[in-house]
Design a protein around this motif. Structure first.
Motif, mmCIF file in Angstrom:
data_model
loop_
_atom_site.group_PDB
_atom_site.id
_atom_site.type_symbol
_atom_site.label_atom_id
_atom_site.label_comp_id
_atom_site.label_asym_id
_atom_site.label_seq_id
_atom_site.Cartn_x
_atom_site.Cartn_y
_atom_site.Cartn_z
ATOM 1 N N ASN A 51 0.834 -1.205 0.000
ATOM 2 C CA ASN A 51 0.000 0.000 0.000
ATOM 3 C C ASN A 51 0.866 1.251 0.000
ATOM 4 N N ARG A 60 2.299 1.756 -3.452
ATOM 5 C CA ARG A 60 1.266 2.275 -4.354
ATOM 6 C C ARG A 60 1.058 3.772 -4.132
ATOM 7 N N GLU A 61 1.113 4.194 -2.875
ATOM 8 C CA GLU A 61 0.827 5.588 -2.536
ATOM 9 C C GLU A 61 1.973 6.538 -2.901
ATOM 10 N N PRO A 64 1.830 2.856 -10.440
ATOM 11 C CA PRO A 64 1.155 2.080 -9.400
ATOM 12 C C PRO A 64 -0.273 1.688 -9.801
ATOM 13 N N GLU A 65 -0.996 2.621 -10.429
ATOM 14 C CA GLU A 65 -2.380 2.336 -10.827
ATOM 15 C C GLU A 65 -2.432 1.142 -11.775
ATOM 16 N N PHE A 75 -1.451 -2.328 -10.105
ATOM 17 C CA PHE A 75 -2.484 -2.983 -9.300
ATOM 18 C C PHE A 75 -3.709 -3.386 -10.119
ATOM 19 N N LEU A 110 -5.358 -5.305 -0.181
ATOM 20 C CA LEU A 110 -5.323 -4.483 -1.387
ATOM 21 C C LEU A 110 -6.687 -4.488 -2.054
#
Length: 254
Positions: free
Chosen positions: A209, A212-213, A232-233, A236, A253
């Motif tokens: 996480n 991703r952030e 990241p978008e 995932f 997730l």
């Protein structure tokens, strides 16, 4: 501007290929997270990038200056020690196990390399070190020794030590793997702040996480190769079977 370029990197240990034709670049201001299962080659890649491991094949350059390249046989040759010393000034590495000098105070851990390696002015180095400690929330711990600090505090000191060298790029090798969940949050908060300040970073992490952030770009490695490299978008939402299987292990997730 590209700060780091690695092209066709190969590395084997005892005949086992750990890195197989890896190429990547990192531009100024980027945060790149490298994810993947244990044994995928992530830490070896970081060690090759920071000259702690010698590549068997491939090219390495910082700021357009070559540290290593292939000879006529395809083996890597490295530049002279003086040039490599200069290139090392472009980056710092934060280890997962802190690697602080146990017999040095917090302040001496941070100021030692800028004074002895970079030969900078003592007054300036100490002023910057105290500012870094303030930024890390450790301004009252400059005279403490590593054994007197929590794991999270030790890792914050090691980040301050890395930043004291004024690097162009900061590498993190699993910076939270030796910490419990509460202390992990401390370190991730520090790295988030550095990202907001546009510090160029390459982070090997299992904190999905967080990756991703904070990342502009993510690299998924498995069995010594880059399986996927994207935002990241997109990572995932990947349709790649290996990527989906790996990320599927992280139940929280979305």
């Amino acid at each position: 501007m590209k700060l780091l370029e690695m092209n066709h990197v190969r590395k084997a240990f005892d005949g086992t290929e750990v890195l197989k034709d890896i190429s990547l670049s990192v531009s100024e201001g980027e945060v790149v997270s490298i994810i993947g299962p244990s044994g995928s080659g992530k830490s070896t890649l970081l060690r090759c990038a920071t000259l702690l491991e010698t590549m068997d094949g491939g090219e390495l350059s910082y700021m357009g200056e070559r540290a290593a390249w292939n000879d006529a046989s395809g083996r890597t040759v490295y530049d002279k020690p003086a040039k490599l010393k200069h290139i090392r000034s472009y980056y710092s590495l934060v280890f997962q196990n802190f690697n602080l000098f146990p017999h040095y105070s917090v302040l001496k851990n941070i100021t030692d390399a800028p004074l002895t390696v970079q030969k900078r002015e003592k007054e300036e180095v100490y002023r910057e070190a105290r500012e870094l400690l303030r930024k890390m929330g450790l301004e009252n711990r400059e005279n403490a020794y590593p054994c007197e600090l929590s794991g999270g505090q030790q890792q914050r000191v090691s980040i301050a030590r890395a930043l004291a060298m004024n690097p162009k790029i900061l590498f993190f090798d699993e910076p939270t793997s030796a910490l419990d969940p509460e202390l992990t949050l401390e370190i991730l908060k520090v790295i988030r702040e550095l990202a907001r300040e546009k510090m160029t970073m390459v982070i090997v992490t299992h904190e999905m996480n967080f990756a991703r952030e904070v990342s502009n770009r993510m690299i998924f490695m498995d069995k010594g190769v880059i399986v996927e490299e994207t935002s990241p978008e997109e990572m995932f939402r990947s349709t790649n079977e290996r990527t989906r299987e790996f990320l599927g292990r992280y139940h929280d997730l979305g």
